[in-house]
Enzyme design. Structure first.
Site, PDB file in Angstrom:
ATOM      1  N   HIS A  61      -6.572  -7.248   0.093  1.00  0.00           N
ATOM      2  CA  HIS A  61      -6.700  -5.912  -0.212  1.00  0.00           C
ATOM      3  C   HIS A  61      -6.023  -5.669  -1.627  1.00  0.00           C
ATOM      4  CE1 HIS A  61      -6.914  -5.858   4.228  1.00  0.00           C
ATOM      5  NE2 HIS A  61      -7.837  -4.942   4.154  1.00  0.00           N
ATOM      6  N   ASP A 103      -3.379 -10.927  -1.809  1.00  0.00           N
ATOM      7  CA  ASP A 103      -4.039 -10.235  -0.645  1.00  0.00           C
ATOM      8  C   ASP A 103      -5.417  -9.902  -0.859  1.00  0.00           C
ATOM      9  OD1 ASP A 103      -4.142  -8.108   1.315  1.00  0.00           O
ATOM     10  OD2 ASP A 103      -2.358  -8.835   1.968  1.00  0.00           O
ATOM     11  N   HIS A 161       0.593  -1.242   0.082  1.00  0.00           N
ATOM     12  CA  HIS A 161      -0.125  -0.149   0.056  1.00  0.00           C
ATOM     13  C   HIS A 161       0.798   1.144   0.107  1.00  0.00           C
ATOM     14  CE1 HIS A 161      -3.753  -2.081   0.361  1.00  0.00           C
ATOM     15  NE2 HIS A 161      -3.462  -2.633   1.725  1.00  0.00           N
ATOM     16  N   ASP A 167      -5.032 -12.347   4.273  1.00  0.00           N
ATOM     17  CA  ASP A 167      -6.204 -11.779   4.914  1.00  0.00           C
ATOM     18  C   ASP A 167      -7.483 -12.345   3.840  1.00  0.00           C
ATOM     19  OD1 ASP A 167      -5.070 -10.257   2.995  1.00  0.00           O
ATOM     20  OD2 ASP A 167      -5.070  -8.488   4.165  1.00  0.00           O
TER      21      ASP A 167
END
Length: 311
Positions: free
Chosen positions: A163, A161, A124, A249
Site C-alpha cells: 500500500h 509495503d 496511513h 503484504d
C-alpha cells in the site's frame, strides 16, 4: 552487537482483534520464526517503550490526539472511515508503537546503528485522522523528533509495503528535507488509491519524492528492475538517517493485496539499504514492519530483513 531488535508483548497489544486482518498473532508469527532461525541469539533484544502526548503533538493535531484518548476509554466507534476501529486501550497501545520507534531512533543516534521493530510502520495515519489500520503515524513522529531534538536536516524514507504510504507522503509532500521512495501496488487497484508516478513532491520539494506504482502480480524481477531508482534518489539526497517500512503484504499470497514478490525482495532491499546507510549516514538505519496479513509471509520477510542486518 550493532543490531537491535525490539520485541515484547506490549507491541502485540496494537491489534484490532482476531477477526481483523491486523490481528493479535502477527507478533508471535514473527518471533517464532526469529527463534527458529536462532536470530534471537545473534541480536540485542530491547523492550518496547511508550511515549508521551508531547511527542505525538510534534506530528498530530491536538484535536485528533484528544479524540483517540476519548475513544480509547470507551472502546467504541471508528477512527477512520471503516478500517480502523477503536478498542479499549488503543491510545496506550499506539503510544507503545510510537515510543518504541522513538527509542530505537535515539539508540541508533547514540551509536547503535541498525534496529528493527516488527509491529510498527503505521504509514496511513494523517496528522488529523487515522487510516488503513494506522492510528498514530510513528514514522511521522520519528521524523519530526529527529529534526526538532537532534537537528537532522535530511531524512530518507523507503517504503516497500504493497500500500502507498499516503500518510507519510502527503504530510511531507512539500518538505525538501524528507526524501521518499515508495514502491507499491498501483493505486488504481488497491487502497489508498494514491502514489502516482507523477507525485514527486511539490514546491521546494519537487523531485525529492519517488513513487513507483507496480502492476498487480509484480514479482521479484519487477522489483529488482525498479530498485536502482531508489538508490539514485538516496545517493543524491545524502541522508543523515534512513527509515525502511518493510510491509510484507507485497508478497505473493497476501489476502488483501495482489502482488507477487517473495521474501527475497525484502532481503535484497535490506542488504542494499545497509550498504547505503554505511556509505551515507554512519549506518543509521531503522526498519519498521508495516503491513502483511499472511502470517507466514510476514514471518519470513521480516526475518530476511533482520538476517540481512545482523553482523
Amino acid at each position: 552487537m550493532a543490531f537491535t531488535l525490539y520485541y515484547g508483548e506490549e507491541l502485540g497489544r496494537y491489534n484490532f482483534g482476531a477477526a481483523h486482518p491486523f490481528g493479535p498473532d502477527r507478533l508471535d508469527a514473527f518471533w517464532n520464526e526469529t527463534r527458529s532461525r536462532g536470530l534471537d541469539q545473534k541480536v540485542d533484544i530491547a523492550h518496547p517503550q511508550s511515549c508521551g502526548e508531547d511527542a505525538l503533538l510534534r506530528f498530530h493535531t491536538p484535536d485528533y490526539v484528544e479524540r483517540v484518548q476519548h475513544q480509547s476509554k470507551t472502546g467504541a466507534g471508528l477512527l477512520d472511515y471503516g478500517d480502523t476501529p477503536a478498542f479499549p486501550g488503543v491510545y496506550e497501545a499506539t503510544c507503545t508503537v510510537v515510543g518504541t520507534g522513538l527509542a530505537a531512533a535515539e539508540h541508533i543516534l547514540a551509536g547503535g546503528q541498525r534496529a528493527f521493530i516488527p509491529i510498527a510502520g503505521l504509514h496511513h495515519a494523517r496528522r488529523n485522522r487515522a487510516g488503513g489500520f494506522c492510528v498514530f503515524n510513528d514514522i511521522g513522529v520519528i521524523i519530526e523528533q529527529l529534526r526538532a531534538i537532534h537537528g537532522i536536516e535530511r531524512i530518507a524514507y523507503v517504503d516497500i509495503d504493497a500500500h502507498h504510504g499516503d500518510g507519510v507522503y502527503y504530510s511531507f509532500e512539500d518538505d525538501p528535507g524528507v526524501f521518499i521512495a515508495d514502491l507499491h501496488e498501483d493505486g488504481r487497484y488497491l487502497y489508498p488509491g494514491t502514489g502516482r508516478a507523477d507525485e514527486t513532491g511539490s514546491g521546494e520539494a519537487a523531485g525529492t519524492k519517488l513513487n513507483i506504482p507496480l502492476p498487480p502480480n509484480a514479482d521479484d524481477e519487477t522489483f529488482r528492475r525498479e530498485w536502482p531508482r531508489v538508490e539514485e534518489l538516496l545517493r543524491g539526497a545524502r541522508p543523515e538517517f534512513i527509515l525502511l517500512q518493510a510491509g510484507a503484504d507485497s508478497i505473493l499470497g497476501d489476502p488483501i493485496t495482489h502482488m507477487a514478490l517473495s521474501p527475497a525482495s525484502h532481503r535484497m532491499a535490506a542488504e542494499r539499504l545497509r550498504v547505503l546507510a554505511d556509505e551515507l549516514c554512519a549506518g543509521r538505519l531503522l526498519g519498521l514492519g508495516g503491513g502483511g496479513y499472511n502470517r507466514r509471509n510476514l514471518a519470513l520477510a521480516w526475518n530476511e530483513v533482520v538476517e540481512a542486518w545482523v553482523d
